[in-house]
Design an enzyme around this catalytic site. Sequence first.
Site, PDB file in Angstrom:
ATOM      1  N   HIS A 229     -18.500  16.934 -11.348  1.00  0.00           N
ATOM      2  CA  HIS A 229     -19.954  17.071 -11.165  1.00  0.00           C
ATOM      3  C   HIS A 229     -20.573  17.264 -12.545  1.00  0.00           C
ATOM      4  CE1 HIS A 229     -23.627  18.208  -8.947  1.00  0.00           C
ATOM      5  NE2 HIS A 229     -23.796  19.158  -9.858  1.00  0.00           N
TER       6      HIS A 229
ATOM      7  N   ASP B  57     -31.835  33.336  -7.843  1.00  0.00           N
ATOM      8  CA  ASP B  57     -32.176  34.630  -8.439  1.00  0.00           C
ATOM      9  C   ASP B  57     -33.661  34.848  -8.235  1.00  0.00           C
ATOM     10  OD1 ASP B  57     -29.589  35.286  -9.713  1.00  0.00           O
ATOM     11  OD2 ASP B  57     -29.982  33.412 -10.783  1.00  0.00           O
TER      12      ASP B  57
ATOM     13  N   SER C  35     -20.335  13.076  -9.317  1.00  0.00           N
ATOM     14  CA  SER C  35     -21.701  13.349  -8.866  1.00  0.00           C
ATOM     15  C   SER C  35     -22.504  13.844 -10.065  1.00  0.00           C
ATOM     16  CB  SER C  35     -21.707  14.391  -7.740  1.00  0.00           C
ATOM     17  OG  SER C  35     -21.009  15.554  -8.140  1.00  0.00           O
TER      18      SER C  35
ATOM     19  N   PHE D 158     -28.402  29.846 -22.051  1.00  0.00           N
ATOM     20  CA  PHE D 158     -27.978  29.578 -20.661  1.00  0.00           C
ATOM     21  C   PHE D 158     -26.700  30.347 -20.343  1.00  0.00           C
ATOM     22  CE2 PHE D 158     -29.259  24.949 -19.345  1.00  0.00           C
ATOM     23  CZ  PHE D 158     -30.572  25.332 -19.281  1.00  0.00           C
TER      24      PHE D 158
ATOM     25  N   GLU E 121     -26.204  15.913 -11.428  1.00  0.00           N
ATOM     26  CA  GLU E 121     -27.263  16.857 -11.034  1.00  0.00           C
ATOM     27  C   GLU E 121     -28.511  16.677 -11.906  1.00  0.00           C
ATOM     28  OE1 GLU E 121     -25.912  20.897 -10.381  1.00  0.00           O
ATOM     29  OE2 GLU E 121     -27.694  21.682 -11.377  1.00  0.00           O
TER      30      GLU E 121
HETATM   31  P1  FAD Z   1     -23.840  34.276  -3.957  1.00  0.00           P
HETATM   32  O1  FAD Z   1     -22.673  33.477  -3.574  1.00  0.00           O
HETATM   33  O2  FAD Z   1     -24.628  34.952  -2.886  1.00  0.00           O
HETATM   34  O3  FAD Z   1     -23.319  35.384  -4.995  1.00  0.00           O
HETATM   35  C1  FAD Z   1     -24.226  36.110  -5.802  1.00  0.00           C
HETATM   36  C2  FAD Z   1     -23.591  37.431  -6.231  1.00  0.00           C
HETATM   37  O4  FAD Z   1     -23.520  38.321  -5.115  1.00  0.00           O
HETATM   38  C3  FAD Z   1     -22.152  37.325  -6.744  1.00  0.00           C
HETATM   39  O5  FAD Z   1     -21.983  38.259  -7.765  1.00  0.00           O
HETATM   40  C4  FAD Z   1     -21.308  37.691  -5.537  1.00  0.00           C
HETATM   41  O6  FAD Z   1     -20.041  38.217  -5.898  1.00  0.00           O
HETATM   42  C5  FAD Z   1     -22.196  38.741  -4.884  1.00  0.00           C
HETATM   43  N1  FAD Z   1     -22.041  38.825  -3.432  1.00  0.00           N
HETATM   44  C6  FAD Z   1     -21.963  37.813  -2.552  1.00  0.00           C
HETATM   45  N2  FAD Z   1     -21.868  38.284  -1.294  1.00  0.00           N
HETATM   46  C7  FAD Z   1     -21.884  39.635  -1.376  1.00  0.00           C
HETATM   47  C8  FAD Z   1     -21.823  40.696  -0.424  1.00  0.00           C
HETATM   48  N3  FAD Z   1     -21.701  40.447   0.884  1.00  0.00           N
HETATM   49  N4  FAD Z   1     -21.861  41.973  -0.883  1.00  0.00           N
HETATM   50  C9  FAD Z   1     -21.981  42.246  -2.218  1.00  0.00           C
HETATM   51  N5  FAD Z   1     -22.041  41.276  -3.161  1.00  0.00           N
HETATM   52  C10 FAD Z   1     -22.008  39.996  -2.742  1.00  0.00           C
HETATM   53  N6  FAD Z   1     -30.049  28.460  -8.782  1.00  0.00           N
HETATM   54  C11 FAD Z   1     -31.262  28.049  -8.321  1.00  0.00           C
HETATM   55  O7  FAD Z   1     -32.183  28.863  -8.230  1.00  0.00           O
HETATM   56  N7  FAD Z   1     -31.484  26.757  -7.957  1.00  0.00           N
HETATM   57  C12 FAD Z   1     -30.503  25.811  -8.001  1.00  0.00           C
HETATM   58  O8  FAD Z   1     -30.747  24.655  -7.665  1.00  0.00           O
HETATM   59  C13 FAD Z   1     -29.208  26.204  -8.468  1.00  0.00           C
HETATM   60  N8  FAD Z   1     -28.182  25.345  -8.507  1.00  0.00           N
HETATM   61  C14 FAD Z   1     -26.924  25.781  -8.861  1.00  0.00           C
HETATM   62  C15 FAD Z   1     -25.850  24.887  -8.776  1.00  0.00           C
HETATM   63  C16 FAD Z   1     -24.568  25.290  -9.115  1.00  0.00           C
HETATM   64  C17 FAD Z   1     -23.420  24.300  -9.005  1.00  0.00           C
HETATM   65  C18 FAD Z   1     -24.344  26.631  -9.561  1.00  0.00           C
HETATM   66  C19 FAD Z   1     -22.961  27.084  -9.955  1.00  0.00           C
HETATM   67  C20 FAD Z   1     -25.397  27.522  -9.648  1.00  0.00           C
HETATM   68  C21 FAD Z   1     -26.698  27.121  -9.280  1.00  0.00           C
HETATM   69  N9  FAD Z   1     -27.787  27.997  -9.295  1.00  0.00           N
HETATM   70  C22 FAD Z   1     -29.027  27.580  -8.853  1.00  0.00           C
HETATM   71  C23 FAD Z   1     -27.622  29.362  -9.807  1.00  0.00           C
HETATM   72  C24 FAD Z   1     -27.337  30.386  -8.687  1.00  0.00           C
HETATM   73  O9  FAD Z   1     -28.405  30.422  -7.773  1.00  0.00           O
HETATM   74  C25 FAD Z   1     -27.138  31.754  -9.352  1.00  0.00           C
HETATM   75  O10 FAD Z   1     -25.938  31.755 -10.064  1.00  0.00           O
HETATM   76  C26 FAD Z   1     -27.253  32.960  -8.438  1.00  0.00           C
HETATM   77  O11 FAD Z   1     -27.258  34.127  -9.251  1.00  0.00           O
HETATM   78  C27 FAD Z   1     -26.095  33.112  -7.467  1.00  0.00           C
HETATM   79  O12 FAD Z   1     -26.144  32.184  -6.471  1.00  0.00           O
HETATM   80  P2  FAD Z   1     -24.882  32.010  -5.473  1.00  0.00           P
HETATM   81  O13 FAD Z   1     -25.265  31.000  -4.490  1.00  0.00           O
HETATM   82  O14 FAD Z   1     -23.651  31.815  -6.253  1.00  0.00           O
HETATM   83  O15 FAD Z   1     -24.895  33.479  -4.815  1.00  0.00           O
END
Ligand code: FAD
Length: 287
Positions: free
Chosen positions: A258, A101, A6, A208, A8
């Site tokens: 990916h 973020d 895939s 990055f 991106e």
């Molecule tokens: P989460 O899974 O919510 O985790 C974030 C943090 O919170 C982690 O440190 C985790 O350990 C902690 N956490 C989770 N749940 C809890 C809880 N219940 N209590 C306390 N701590 C907790 N960003 C964008 O804005 N747009 C995009 O399109 C985008 N695409 C991405 C694609 C991929 C494949 C990846 C790997 C990242 C992408 N990102 C994108 C970046 C991502 O949004 C950031 O890394 C963001 O900081 C974390 O998102 P997450 O979904 O991993 O968050």
Amino acid sequence: MTIPLSCEFFPPKSDEGAAKLRAITTELTTALRPEYFSVTFGAGGSTQERSFATVTAIQLESGVPAAPHLSCIGSTRAGIAAILDQYQALGIKRIVALRGDLPSGMRDPGDFRYASELVAFIREHSGDGFHIEVAAYPEFHPQSLNAAADLQHFKEKVDAGANGAITQYFYSIEAYSRFVDDCEKRQITIPIVPGIMPISNYTQLARFSDACGADLPRWLRKRLEAFHDDTESLRAFGHDVVVDLTAELVRVGAPSLHFYTMNQAAPIIALCQDAGVLPTAPQTPPA
Ligand code: FAD
């Protein structure tokens, strides 16, 4: 070695960029027959319209299914529900669900704090209408308390209904293999697909990596730094490093690959060719 792939993209900012992306998707479709093309989404809705336009163009014109990313921080449940409905009407079947973020200057996190809450909401709102991918961090998320807590939070996304995960990029195969092992020990059985970032610009990659918590190993930093302005040699070296990584990922049993394309086709096609990777899941080429 045949394996599903895939790719991106980020949403282009101009009509010219959109036309260029059309050409790139055609090139990638012809050469690699990817399983899907994913499109990033700026947290807080900052790229919402451009993401939607890009997803629509890919879904309707490329011959490869589009998989929109959806980040929830700064959003309301009603706003996310409206986006999900729009994507469902467009025939989208796969979503990459993220927290994102908060953009600088934005204080209100909105209705969602973590990606696990978004995954649960997608299941609540759309049932099994979407295959949900989430993010995984073999070198751990920069805001996580520790490795164990990050793994536990990753498991919460899976328990909430994620079907698969795509990793942050990395250049250490051990980080990926150990992460997959740790997941297996926690009965996490979804496919964990490595995200692969080509190396073409040292300054950008270092910036990055510092921001997203991906580790640039010292030997790699030192080698890349030494190229200074010799972009061509840096790219050739970076290509070799990522070819080896890609081939090794296939060898250790990655379920799929990916590619973070940075909206470029040629480096990804060359990587796959030189790593001996052949795509599975043939798609109908675009008309
Ligand atoms: P989460 O899974 O919510 O985790 C974030 C943090 O919170 C982690 O440190 C985790 O350990 C902690 N956490 C989770 N749940 C809890 C809880 N219940 N209590 C306390 N701590 C907790 N960003 C964008 O804005 N747009 C995009 O399109 C985008 N695409 C991405 C694609 C991929 C494949 C990846 C790997 C990242 C992408 N990102 C994108 C970046 C991502 O949004 C950031 O890394 C963001 O900081 C974390 O998102 P997450 O979904 O991993 O968050």
